[in-house]
Write a protein that holds these residues in place. Structure first.
Motif, PDB file in Angstrom:
ATOM      1  N   ALA A  19      47.716  36.194  38.508  1.00  0.00           N
ATOM      2  CA  ALA A  19      46.765  35.616  38.271  1.00  0.00           C
ATOM      3  C   ALA A  19      45.687  36.638  37.584  1.00  0.00           C
ATOM      4  O   ALA A  19      44.487  36.805  36.636  1.00  0.00           O
ATOM      5  N   HIS A  20      45.417  37.354  38.416  1.00  0.00           N
ATOM      6  CA  HIS A  20      44.809  38.581  37.923  1.00  0.00           C
ATOM      7  C   HIS A  20      44.729  40.400  38.386  1.00  0.00           C
ATOM      8  O   HIS A  20      44.723  41.488  38.382  1.00  0.00           O
ATOM      9  N   ALA A  21      46.305  40.372  39.083  1.00  0.00           N
ATOM     10  CA  ALA A  21      46.659  42.214  39.210  1.00  0.00           C
ATOM     11  C   ALA A  21      45.836  42.837  39.715  1.00  0.00           C
ATOM     12  O   ALA A  21      45.248  43.164  38.453  1.00  0.00           O
ATOM     13  N   TRP A  22      46.204  43.481  40.562  1.00  0.00           N
ATOM     14  CA  TRP A  22      45.663  44.708  41.488  1.00  0.00           C
ATOM     15  C   TRP A  22      43.547  43.916  42.434  1.00  0.00           C
ATOM     16  O   TRP A  22      43.276  44.721  42.159  1.00  0.00           O
ATOM     17  N   TRP A  65      39.168  36.809  31.127  1.00  0.00           N
ATOM     18  CA  TRP A  65      39.496  35.806  30.049  1.00  0.00           C
ATOM     19  C   TRP A  65      39.963  34.825  30.026  1.00  0.00           C
ATOM     20  O   TRP A  65      41.555  34.908  29.209  1.00  0.00           O
ATOM     21  N   ARG A  66      40.570  35.238  31.330  1.00  0.00           N
ATOM     22  CA  ARG A  66      41.113  33.571  31.846  1.00  0.00           C
ATOM     23  C   ARG A  66      40.586  31.859  32.246  1.00  0.00           C
ATOM     24  O   ARG A  66      40.678  31.196  33.028  1.00  0.00           O
ATOM     25  N   SER A  67      38.817  31.920  31.506  1.00  0.00           N
ATOM     26  CA  SER A  67      38.456  31.065  32.171  1.00  0.00           C
ATOM     27  C   SER A  67      38.274  29.629  31.315  1.00  0.00           C
ATOM     28  O   SER A  67      39.245  29.844  30.325  1.00  0.00           O
TER      29      SER A  67
END
Ligand SMILES: [Zn+2]
Length: 310
Positions: A19-22, A65-67
């Motif tokens: 979901a967010h990577a790092w 950009w995942r909203s």
């Protein structure tokens, strides 16, 4: 209130891997270290404190950009953060062009959203960066008047193209950062699957535990900077070089599971897990810096104008 919170939780759990990577902190660090270690032969505007701050801010940009407020964007861009290399390789050599890959995935009755589109997105953003740098070179190359020797007034578009270059460089950094996280390159992205003789965790926690809270709590600029390689121009085809970088990242997948098993991502972790994580973030920062530098060098190459009169 309770209902909406519960619905939000389900939505979060149902999300694809990574979901967010790092996390926010790791992405900012990768971008900041790359931007602040560019060599002296890239233009000064790219090395200014304002440029470094802008590129750092953009590190987590694609994660913004995942909203659910932008559902079409979420659907289109989520697969661009990872690639399950085992599944992609099973289809044959990776084609350089996104649609050629997608066609081969569909032909095998599989879904590109599940396999991931990491190297295509990264290479395309890198090419955008190179294109903007070529424009910059054009706009800054105006010659003095042949008769009077007067310098032409600075083109106001120069400032605009500088902004575009910073945006592309920062945007690029997100994917290059994702590409140094081993769990972004594998079907083993969040809990071991298949035969498991070493008893690695099968819980769906390791991905975020490693890249999120552990990085946030334990990684700082100095120890990551110390792992960075000397700056270099990347030779040959960029897509191939980037895929080689991903394949190197993938060699560390099992290491992540070994470290987790030894308690490496709980609290302050272990000396080994901290060293490993700093090296991975440093690998991302080094690759990003080298890709920006290489875009600058390659933007000087003359290009045949496809629209020139014959
Ligand atoms: Zn990402």
């Amino acid at each position: 209130m309770f209902l909406s919170a519960a619905a939000g939780l389900v939505c979060f759990l149902a999300q694809p891997p990574a979901a967010h990577a790092w996390g926010n902190g790791g992405h900012r660090l990768v971008n900041k270290l790359a931007a602040s270690s560019l060599p002296g032969d890239v233009p000064a505007f790219l090395r200014s404190p304002e440029a470094i701050a802008e590129i750092e801010y953009l590190g987590p940009e694609p994660d913004r950009w995942r909203s659910p407020a932008e559902p079409e964007l979420v659907a289109a861009q989520a697969p661009e953060h990872f690639i399950d290399m085992e599944l992609a390789d099973a289809l044959g050599p990776l084609p350089h062009r996104r649609f050629d890959f997608e066609a081969s995935v569909y032909a095998a009755h599989q879904d590109p959203k599940k396999i991931g589109l990491q190297p295509w997105e990264t290479d395309e953003v890198w090419e955008r960066l190179k294109s903007a740098m070529r424009e910059y070179r054009k706009l800054t190359a105006a010659k003095p008047d042949a008769n009077t020797g007067a310098k032409p007034a600075a083109n106001p578009d120069i400032r605009a193209v500088e902004q575009a270059i910073l945006f592309y460089a920062g945007w690029l950094g997100h994917y290059v950062g994702d590409g140094s996280q081993p769990l972004h390159t594998t079907i083993q992205y969040n809990g071991w699957t298949g035969p498991n003789p070493n008893g690695y965790t099968t819980e769906h926690k390791i991905h975020w535990q490693f890249e999120g809270p552990f990085v946030e709590a334990n990684m700082h600029e100095a120890e990551v900077r110390a792992t960075m390689t000397p700056v270099k121009a990347i030779d040959g085809d960029m897509f191939d070089a980037y895929v080689a970088y991903l394949r190197n990242t993938k060699t560390f997948v099992e290491k992540v599971y070994q470290l987790e098993k030894a308690g490496g991502f709980a609290g302050a972790g272990t000396a080994e897990s901290r060293e490993f994580t700093a090296e991975r973030l440093g690998a991302g920062a080094s690759m990003l810096r080298d890709m920006i530098y290489t875009a600058w060098l390659e933007s000087a190459k003359p290009v045949n104008d496809p629209y020139a009169p014959k």
